[in-house]
Every structure is written in C-alpha cells, then in structure tokens.
Design an enzyme around this catalytic site. Structure first.
Site, PDB file in Angstrom:
ATOM      1  N   THR A 159      -7.398 -54.467   7.092  1.00 37.30           N
ATOM      2  CA  THR A 159      -7.566 -54.158   8.520  1.00 37.30           C
ATOM      3  C   THR A 159      -6.262 -53.604   9.090  1.00 37.30           C
ATOM      4  O   THR A 159      -6.246 -52.593   9.807  1.00 37.30           O
ATOM      5  CB  THR A 159      -8.007 -55.421   9.292  1.00 37.30           C
ATOM      6  OG1 THR A 159      -9.242 -55.864   8.736  1.00 37.30           O
ATOM      7  CG2 THR A 159      -8.195 -55.137  10.769  1.00 37.30           C
ATOM      8  N   TYR A 182     -17.871 -49.487   0.833  1.00 43.46           N
ATOM      9  CA  TYR A 182     -18.570 -50.704   0.401  1.00 43.46           C
ATOM     10  C   TYR A 182     -18.418 -50.794  -1.118  1.00 43.46           C
ATOM     11  O   TYR A 182     -17.870 -49.876  -1.749  1.00 43.46           O
ATOM     12  CB  TYR A 182     -20.033 -50.633   0.869  1.00 43.46           C
ATOM     13  CG  TYR A 182     -20.122 -50.963   2.358  1.00 43.46           C
ATOM     14  CD1 TYR A 182     -19.544 -50.122   3.300  1.00 43.46           C
ATOM     15  CD2 TYR A 182     -20.697 -52.142   2.804  1.00 43.46           C
ATOM     16  CE1 TYR A 182     -19.551 -50.431   4.651  1.00 43.46           C
ATOM     17  CE2 TYR A 182     -20.718 -52.459   4.161  1.00 43.46           C
ATOM     18  CZ  TYR A 182     -20.142 -51.610   5.079  1.00 43.46           C
ATOM     19  OH  TYR A 182     -20.129 -51.934   6.406  1.00 43.46           O
TER      20      TYR A 182
END
Ligand code: GDR
Length: 341
Positions: A159, A182
């Site tokens: 992040t 993903y």
C-alpha cells in the site's frame, strides 16, 4: 530500439516479461540481487543462448536498497521503460520478516522513485501492486477506486509503495503506473505459494513419491489467473498514452478447495484422500475473499485474462509431472521441496 529494465527479472513474472519484451524487439536489462547462489533457472534458456545473452539481454547486480549502484545501472542502461517487480512477495512470510518486507517492498520502491525523479530523461515506470492492498474490502469485486485497507505486513508495504507511485505521478509528473495484480500463477510459480504447492504435490502423489499434502486454510477465496496474461497487461500499461492504475484480474472467484479439486481431478485423484490441515500454515491475519473487476483494463487497454482455473491447474500439474518424471529418471531427486510457508 526500446530499452527496458526489470527489477526482479529472475522471478516468475520477470521471466515471462523478459520473453515478451525480447519478442517485441526490446533490449532487456535485469536487476538481480547479489547472493551467493544466483537463482535464475527460469531464465536459463535465455542465458545459454549466445545470440541473446549479453547482446539483447543484460544482467546487473544490485540489491534494492543499494541506490548508488542502481543509479549507475540506470545511467549505463538508459532504459525507456522500467518494470519494478522485485520485492518480498510471500504474504505468509511477511509475518515472519516484516522488516525485510518493508525494507524491500516499501522503501525499495520509494528509493527507485527518487532515482527516477532525478534523471534527466525519465523512463516510464510500471510498479507491480497487489490485491493485498484491499485487505478486507467493503466492496466486491474491487476496482481502482476501492479504498485500501491492508491486513498483512506485505499488504501494508505494498500500500505504501502503491500510494507513493501515485503520488510521484501526480506531484512530480512521472509516467508511473500501478498494476494492481490479483493472484497469477504458472508452472514457474515458487513452490511455497498454494497453487504450486498443490500441483507439485499432485505430481509427487500420482508418481507414488509422497502420500499427502499439508495446507493451512482451505476456505480462502481468490481470483487466480495465468501469469503470462498478466505481464502482457503490464506491458500494455506502459504503451498507453497516459499513466494510470489498473486492476489486472480474471473477475472470477474460487476457493482453495476449487483449485485442489481441479488439480487432483486432472490426475483422477480425489483431493479429500490426501489433504491434511495444519495450523502452522494458517496466517495470524488473513485476507479471506478477494476478487477484482478488470473492466477498466479491458476498456482502456483492450486487456483480458484468457486462462480459466481448470486450464491453469492442468497446465501446472502436467508440467510438474513431467519435471518429476525426468528427475526420477535421471536420479537427481533429492532434498525436500521449499514449502515451509
Ligand atoms: P497470496 O498467495 O497470499 O494470495 O499472495 P498464496 O498462494 O500464498 O496463498 C493463497 C491462499 O491460500 C491459502 N493457503 C496457503 N498458502 C500457502 N502459501 N501455503 C499453504 O500451505 C496454504 N494453505 C492455504 C493462504 O492462506 C491464502 O489464503 C499472492 C502473492 O503472489 C502475492 O505476492 C500477491 O501480491 C498476491 O498473491 C496477489
């Protein structure tokens, strides 16, 4: 001729991306960690090709925190495109080594951004971000606007890196993109990730070498795609005329149990007869359910994941069966696999 630099070139994605870029006629420079054993089996076929190695493909040695050396590499390679794939990529292991994870995945990315910011001719940057940034999201499927709420040291480090990439794009005008990827798998996947751990075990069980497989949580739900599809998405992001962030996903959710079913049934085995569970493989905090919405990548880049989960599982099992058979035949089968995590 386009010159590209890849950090993490020896990894699964790095190796597929190298093949793709070479096919496109690019010169490829790879940044490799300086360790006593250089793990580069995924690229062996290229290193042993005298028409390619040191002609169209070059290696440079530097750790991600060695900014002086990396800067020197940039000045000699003069890349037009940088694909930043390196980092500590195992989510489970990030609980054991949170500092290393943050040092390479978070700070390593910031250091790279700082180098790019100072360059006279700035290359385009692709950073491989992760669905782990979403943690336990309120929204399903997730897209580029879903708030980031990571719940693992790996997710927190990613992040930080992802938001820094966006910040440097907005504040300093860098052409910098996040590929929010993903799970993406292949026969080149490391053996400690769940899909490869399963397909390697299916091969060993079907050949009578092992009799069970021990896993952690079977309930987790993920969006699993095929790695070569994903590196093509990354490449498309850097060919686009504006820098942006894109989710790369299949949009289909499956449980670990579904992958077990697909892998074992491809060898006519029933996974329930072989799989055991052990708390040692259960993470202190876990992302339960992640599925991406790839609509923006499809609309803007014309990108789509093409490989289904049963196809993926079968391809990986076939590869592992072939590999194990040839090791058995050559008598080179020794030592346990790396499946600790
Ligand atoms: P993930 O992939 O954590 O999603 O991160 P992984 O294959 O490690 O785990 C997927 C799910 O399977 C469960 N699981 C196990 N996982 C492992 N590794 N080993 C086991 O024995 C096991 N048993 C059950 C996990 O708990 C999890 O729920 C991957 C990495 O490639 C990241 O780098 C990337 O950013 C994300 O995918 C998107």
């Amino acid at each position: 001729m386009t010159s590209a630099l890849i950090t993490g070139i020896t990894g699964q994605d790095g190796s597929y991306l190298t093949e793709l870029l070479l096919e496109k006629g690019c010169t490829v420079h790879g940044l490799v960690r300086r360790t006593s054993i250089t793990q580069r089996t995924r690229l062996d076929h290229l290193f042993h090709n005298p028409a390619i190695y040191n002609k169209q493909l070059f290696l440079h040695y530097a750790d991600l925190d060695d900014t002086t050396t990396i800067r020197r590499v940039f000045l000699s390679a003069l890349p037009d495109e940088v694909y930043h794939l390196a980092g500590q990529s195992h989510v489970g292991a990030s609980f054991e080594i949170p500092e290393t994870t943050c040092q390479f995945t978070a700070m390593g990315t910031l250091k790279l951004l700082e180098i790019l910011r100072d360059l006279e001719k700035r290359p385009r940057l692709l950073h491989i971000s992760s669905s782990e940034v979403f943690g336990r999201p309120d929204q399903s499927p997730q897209d580029e606007l879903t708030p980031m709420r990571p719940v693992t040291p790996y997710g927190i480090a990613k992040t930080f890196a992802t938001q820094m990439v966006s910040l440097y794009r907005e504040s300093f005008g860098l052409f910098a993109c996040n590929a929010i990827c993903y799970n993406h798998e292949s026969p080149r996947r490391g053996e400690s990730f769940v899909t490869r751990k399963i397909t390697r075990a299916v091969a060993a069980i079907s050949l009578g070498i092992e009799d069970h497989l021990t896993l952690g949580s079977l309930d987790a739900e993920r969006d699993w795609g095929y790695a070569p599809d994903y590196v093509e998405g990354m490449w498309r992001m850097l060919q686009h005329d504006t820098a942006d962030d894109f989710v790369l996903a299949t949009g289909t959710i499956n449980r670990v149990e579904d992958f077990l079913y697909a892998a074992f049934s491809s060898m006519d085995l029933d996974w329930r007869d072989y799989v055991r569970q052990d708390q040692a493989f259960v993470r202190p905090s876990e992302v339960q359910r992640l599925v991406g919405n790839p609509a923006k990548a499809q609309r803007v880049l014309g990108w789509q994941a093409r490989t289904t989960l049963p196809e993926l599982a079968r391809r990986m099992v076939d590869h592992d069966v072939k590999k194990l058979k040839s090791r058995l035949e050559s008598g080179s089968l020794s030592g346990p696999p790396d499946t600790k995590s």
